[in-house]
Design an enzyme around this catalytic site. Structure first.
Site, mmCIF file in Angstrom:
data_model
loop_
_atom_site.group_PDB
_atom_site.id
_atom_site.type_symbol
_atom_site.label_atom_id
_atom_site.label_comp_id
_atom_site.label_asym_id
_atom_site.label_seq_id
_atom_site.Cartn_x
_atom_site.Cartn_y
_atom_site.Cartn_z
ATOM 1 N N SER A 128 0.806 -1.219 0.000
ATOM 2 C CA SER A 128 0.000 0.000 0.000
ATOM 3 C C SER A 128 0.842 1.273 0.000
ATOM 4 O O SER A 128 0.325 2.356 -0.248
ATOM 5 C CB SER A 128 -0.949 0.013 1.203
ATOM 6 N N LYS A 164 0.580 4.409 6.940
ATOM 7 C CA LYS A 164 -0.134 5.303 6.026
ATOM 8 C C LYS A 164 0.277 6.758 6.285
ATOM 9 O O LYS A 164 0.849 7.092 7.321
ATOM 10 C CB LYS A 164 -1.651 5.185 6.225
#
Length: 216
Positions: A128, A164
């Site tokens: 990701s 993230k």
């Protein structure tokens, strides 16, 4: 820091092995099964002993953390090996001059990360964050410091961890991946109390070496 008994060392090593593999703390039931304890009360006693001897810390919510994270993310072979780069002399950055060989000390991890006592690493699983060059198997370097708007960090939410970019908004937090194939994670204000920042991203180590984060 006190000296552990053989059984306390076994308990501590079991914690380290489990967290390295699963990236979370084992449950009491899992520890009892691994260590052959018939009662989970024994686990509480071992936890208390490790806290008393300063190998673990316990916060107000009853969560345990390692006093020295390098015990977890660095193997004993790495601890005993070289942690520094030798400085073998001087070289001019001006006009051409003869190189001067000398023993001028070493470059250490503290030179890369001045607050190294607050730094730890995690191994990455997933893609990701691939647009930041972070891939499965890379080791991200994190600092136990505040995570500000727009910075990348490791976050624990609803029992799961993720790496993230965090965007702090008036209506919650948006966790943004660096890969268009993955969706943002939106955390509403009422859920924000469940979010725990594990560390701010400082850089990562891949097959190409060390890459430091850039926050412009």
């Amino acid at each position: 820091m006190g000296k552990l008994t053989n059984k306390q060392q076994q308990f501590y090593d079991t914690l380290i092995t489990y967290v390295r593999k699963h990236f979370r703390w084992p449950t009491y039931k899992e520890l009892a099964g691994r260590l052959g304890f018939s009662s989970e009360n024994s686990i509480t006693q071992y936890y208390n002993a490790l806290v008393s001897k300063q190998f673990l810390k316990k916060d107000s919510q009853g969560n345990y953390t390692f006093t020295n994270p390098t015990d977890v993310w660095m193997t004993r072979d790495e601890e005993q090996g070289s942690r520094s780069i030798p400085i073998l002399g001087e070289i001019t950055a001006g006009t051409m001059e003869e190189a001067i060989e000398a023993d001028l000390g070493h470059i250490t991890i503290g030179d890369f990360f001045p607050n190294a006592s607050n730094v730890f690493g995690l191994r990455v699983k997933g893609d990701s964050m691939k647009d930041l060059g972070i891939s499965t198997g890379d080791k991200v370097i994190l600092s136990k410091t505040e995570l500000r708007d727009g910075e990348v960090g490791a976050v624990l939410y609803d029992g799961n961890t993720t790496l993230k970019r965090a965007h702090m908004r008036s209506d919650g937090v948006r966790l943004e991946p660096a890969n268009p194939d993955h969706d943002d994670i939106i955390i509403e204000p009422g859920e924000f109390e469940e979010v725990r920042v594990l560390g701010k991203y400082l850089g990562h180590i891949s097959e190409d070496g060390l890459v430091k984060a850039s926050y412009n």
